[in-house]
Design an enzyme around this catalytic site. Structure first.
Site, mmCIF file in Angstrom:
data_model
loop_
_atom_site.group_PDB
_atom_site.id
_atom_site.type_symbol
_atom_site.label_atom_id
_atom_site.label_comp_id
_atom_site.label_asym_id
_atom_site.label_seq_id
_atom_site.Cartn_x
_atom_site.Cartn_y
_atom_site.Cartn_z
ATOM 1 N N VAL A 11 0.876 -1.010 0.030
ATOM 2 C CA VAL A 11 0.098 -0.065 0.137
ATOM 3 C C VAL A 11 0.868 1.392 0.150
ATOM 4 O O VAL A 11 0.636 2.247 -0.964
ATOM 5 C CB VAL A 11 -0.821 -0.081 1.219
ATOM 6 C CG1 VAL A 11 -1.669 1.329 1.496
ATOM 7 C CG2 VAL A 11 -1.975 -0.933 0.764
ATOM 8 N N THR A 134 -5.511 -0.742 7.375
ATOM 9 C CA THR A 134 -7.084 -1.250 7.541
ATOM 10 C C THR A 134 -7.172 -1.622 9.224
ATOM 11 O O THR A 134 -6.304 -2.196 9.639
ATOM 12 C CB THR A 134 -7.529 -2.481 6.744
ATOM 13 O OG1 THR A 134 -7.351 -2.160 5.575
ATOM 14 C CG2 THR A 134 -8.817 -2.993 7.035
ATOM 15 N N GLU A 166 -3.980 -5.800 -5.379
ATOM 16 C CA GLU A 166 -2.728 -6.148 -5.910
ATOM 17 C C GLU A 166 -3.063 -6.620 -7.165
ATOM 18 O O GLU A 166 -3.849 -7.340 -7.604
ATOM 19 C CB GLU A 166 -2.170 -7.054 -4.920
ATOM 20 C CG GLU A 166 -1.652 -6.403 -3.492
ATOM 21 C CD GLU A 166 -1.058 -7.592 -2.487
ATOM 22 O OE1 GLU A 166 -1.012 -8.616 -2.636
ATOM 23 O OE2 GLU A 166 -1.347 -7.251 -1.251
ATOM 24 N N CYS A 274 -5.238 -9.451 2.861
ATOM 25 C CA CYS A 274 -6.446 -8.718 3.271
ATOM 26 C C CYS A 274 -7.667 -9.572 3.900
ATOM 27 O O CYS A 274 -8.073 -9.443 5.160
ATOM 28 C CB CYS A 274 -6.810 -7.583 2.341
ATOM 29 S SG CYS A 274 -5.348 -6.528 2.130
HETATM 30 N N1 LIG Z 1 -1.777 -4.971 0.258
HETATM 31 C C1 LIG Z 1 -2.899 -4.765 0.051
HETATM 32 O O1 LIG Z 1 -3.690 -5.080 -1.279
HETATM 33 C C2 LIG Z 1 -4.097 -3.979 0.933
HETATM 34 C C3 LIG Z 1 -5.101 -3.048 0.075
HETATM 35 C C4 LIG Z 1 -5.917 -2.402 0.946
HETATM 36 C C5 LIG Z 1 -5.437 -2.036 2.305
HETATM 37 N N2 LIG Z 1 -4.285 -2.627 3.031
HETATM 38 C C6 LIG Z 1 -4.142 -2.405 4.144
HETATM 39 O O2 LIG Z 1 -2.912 -1.552 4.172
HETATM 40 C C7 LIG Z 1 -2.033 -1.938 5.266
HETATM 41 C C8 LIG Z 1 -0.653 -2.186 4.734
HETATM 42 O O3 LIG Z 1 -0.587 -3.358 4.005
HETATM 43 P P1 LIG Z 1 0.518 -3.730 3.319
HETATM 44 O O4 LIG Z 1 -0.124 -5.021 2.479
HETATM 45 O O5 LIG Z 1 1.098 -2.516 2.256
HETATM 46 O O6 LIG Z 1 1.552 -4.227 4.085
HETATM 47 P P2 LIG Z 1 3.023 -4.562 4.157
HETATM 48 O O7 LIG Z 1 3.388 -5.816 5.176
HETATM 49 O O8 LIG Z 1 3.498 -5.023 2.482
HETATM 50 O O9 LIG Z 1 3.859 -3.309 4.300
HETATM 51 C C9 LIG Z 1 4.137 -2.770 5.688
HETATM 52 C C10 LIG Z 1 5.285 -1.942 5.915
HETATM 53 O O10 LIG Z 1 5.473 -1.338 6.964
HETATM 54 C C11 LIG Z 1 6.685 -1.141 7.636
HETATM 55 N N3 LIG Z 1 6.866 -1.051 8.780
HETATM 56 C C12 LIG Z 1 6.315 -1.541 10.081
HETATM 57 N N4 LIG Z 1 6.389 -0.731 11.022
HETATM 58 C C13 LIG Z 1 6.891 0.294 10.490
HETATM 59 C C14 LIG Z 1 7.272 1.585 11.339
HETATM 60 N N5 LIG Z 1 7.085 1.757 12.524
HETATM 61 N N6 LIG Z 1 7.807 2.493 10.637
HETATM 62 C C15 LIG Z 1 8.054 2.477 9.192
HETATM 63 N N7 LIG Z 1 7.733 1.258 8.402
HETATM 64 C C16 LIG Z 1 7.127 0.391 9.327
HETATM 65 C C17 LIG Z 1 7.135 -2.811 7.096
HETATM 66 O O11 LIG Z 1 8.580 -2.992 7.252
HETATM 67 C C18 LIG Z 1 6.593 -3.018 5.790
HETATM 68 O O12 LIG Z 1 7.555 -2.663 4.741
HETATM 69 C C19 LIG Z 1 -2.743 -3.364 6.184
HETATM 70 O O13 LIG Z 1 -3.593 -2.456 7.016
HETATM 71 C C20 LIG Z 1 -3.673 -3.757 5.129
HETATM 72 O O14 LIG Z 1 -4.881 -4.516 5.475
HETATM 73 C C21 LIG Z 1 -3.772 -3.553 1.997
#
Ligand SMILES: NC(=O)c1ccc[n+]([C@@H]2O[C@H](COP(=O)([O-])OP(=O)(O)OC[C@H]3O[C@@H](n4cnc5c(N)ncnc54)[C@H](O)[C@@H]3O)[C@@H](O)[C@H]2O)c1
Length: 460
Positions: A11, A134, A166, A274
């Protein structure tokens, strides 16, 4: 605007890159040094069609930078988007530790930065902290408290859930069906409306609402989509028992415009980062409020069972004797267009096959590396779909990547030790498989049990 994305994952990286592409000055922050180093070398840490090129272009233009340096990231940002993960904890609740730790970091950095403390909030200038992750209803309030515990400086909060998919993430973000913004002050809503205006030029709506409602919109949307998948899987399972064909049922049913034809494809059930965790989080929200989310508890149960039902078909075919059987697996990613394997049905399936003593040869053009990191050497990896099936006693299709949709069936048949296909995505017509002489199992349709139509050469 000067924007900082906290968390440079699926995201944060996509949305940050797209914000920079409309002229904003974006800093992507992450605690993962490898990820940031890779990005600074011009390599994307994730597979997402079109993303590499956008990153390169905006990085080169100086609008998109990557760092692990919190001070640099937070000090001058006008908008900070929290995009860290919210995985399920052991009770199924959303684990907010990354969100709250990012909030504390933001508060500390704000406190250390120059500028006045206290006073009334200036909505046109105050730093806006957006929660894009989320999160359960009420989390924005907790984030506000966590920041305020570290600083007396004024800031605004906003909930801005992300709906990108994605595999189609860039298009989804650039042309969203809708943008949802939850705010407590009107001025904050106006500034975020301006930020999103370039993405809704075709007239799609920006909904500005209160924060709890915005938080709930995301869960309600994902819970609804997951429900559709479990619904059609339940119907598919009944079709198998009663001799109906779920493809026909789907067609007949989906032509009703009130039902529609999206997201009603039977298969191995939903996976990914998700739906599974978000459904569990809603169930958990219900439990905590003493309002059990019974429908969603069933949605989850049906989804879990779906993988087991499919594994059951494989076991039944081999009379429970998988030891020493060579099984090819096509597709590891939880869906096509991504290298994400979180909660992928393929992983459950491969782990089970390996535990039963089968030899698994898997092929996925983009998800192999992530699978290696998870399952190490317990399975073999093939360089192509054809190589994977060499000498296989069965082929299992877990992801409907385009390249699997019309392969050279005769070649596949020839390479396999036994022409048996378990299709977890229903990508082939039954007649086609019959013509090519496969034994073919799919979801919600009668199996093709024997190689009846194929002209088998004499002695073959
Ligand atoms: N992946 C999807 O398709 C999608 C779609 C919509 C919403 N979301 C939501 O978005 C959020 C993120 O999902 P994602 O798939 O991108 O997660 P992800 O695991 O791909 O990325 C999260 C990132 O955050 C970093 N991180 C953790 N703690 C941190 C901090 N204190 N400071 C800086 N960086 C930090 C991690 O190292 C990681 O790179 C979730 O809540 C998910 O439910 C995801």
């Amino acid at each position: 605007m000067r924007i900082t994305m906290v968390g440079t994952g699926y995201v944060g990286l996509v949305t940050g890159t797209c914000f920079s592409n409309t002229g904003n000055d974006v800093t992507c922050l992450d605690v993962d040094r490898d990820k940031i180093e890779k990005l600074n070398r011009g390599q994307s840490p994730i597979y997402e069609p079109g993303l590499d090129e956008l990153i390169r272009r905006n990085h080169k233009a100086g609008r998109l930078t990557f760092t692990t340096d919190q001070r640099r990231a937070y000090e001058t940002a006008e908008v900070v988007c929290i995009c860290v993960g919210t995985p399920s904890d052991e009770r199924g609740q959303a684990d907010l530790r990354y969100v709250l730790s990012a909030a504390a970091d933001i508060g500390k950095a704000m406190e250390a930065a120059p500028g006045p403390t206290g006073g009334t909030i200036d909505e046109r200038r105050a730093k806006i902290i957006i929660v894009k992750s989320t999160v359960p209803v009420g989390t924005n309030a907790r984030v506000r408290e966590a920041i305020a515990a570290e600083t007396g400086k004024k800031f605004s909060m906003a909930s801005n859930p992300e709906f990108l998919k994605e595999g189609a993430a860039i298009n989804d973000f650039n042309k969203p069906d809708r943008v949802v913004i939850g705010v407590a002050e009107k001025g904050t809503g106006d500034r975020l409306r301006d930020l999103y205006e370039p993405f809704v030029r075709q007239g799609n709506p920006i909904f500005v609402m209160d924060i709890p409602s915005a938080e709930m919109v995301k869960y309600a949307s994902n819970a609804m989509l997951a429900t559709k998948i479990s619904f059609i899987n339940e119907i598919a399972n009944l079709c198998e028992v009663y001799g109906a064909d779920v493809d026909e049922v789907r067609r007949g049913m989906c032509s009703d415009r009130r039902i529609g034809n999206q997201f009603l494809y039977p298969g191995l059930g939903y996976g990914g980062s998700c739906f599974p965790k978000d459904v569990l989080a809603v169930i958990s929200m219900g439990e905590q409020a003493n309002r059990p989310a019974k429908l969603l508890a069933s949605v989850h149960e049906v989804n879990q069972r779906q993988r087991l039902e499919f594994i059951g078909k494989i076991e039944e075919h081999f009379n429970g004797e998988l030891k020493g059987k060579r099984i090819a697996v096509w597709g590891i990613a939880f869906k096509p267009g991504t290298d994400d394997i979180r909660e992928a049905p393929s992983v459950t399936l491969m782990e089970h096959l390996v535990s039963e003593g089968a030899l698994v040869s898997a092929y996925d053009a983009v998800a192999e590396q992530r699978c290696r990191a998870l399952l190490s050497d317990s399975i073999e990896y093939a360089d192509s779909a054809v190589e994977a099936v060499k000498g296989a006693d069965a082929l299992v299709i877990c992801t409907d990547w385009d390249e699997f949709k019309y392969p050279d069936f005769d070649l596949i048949h020839e390479k396999m030790a036994a022409p048996v296909v378990f299709d977890g995505r229903n990508i082939y017509r039954l007649e086609l498989m019959r013509e090519h002489g496969f034994t073919y199992y799919s979801v919600g349709r009668s199996p093709v049990r024997e190689a009846s139509g194929r002209q088998v050469p004499a002695g073959g």
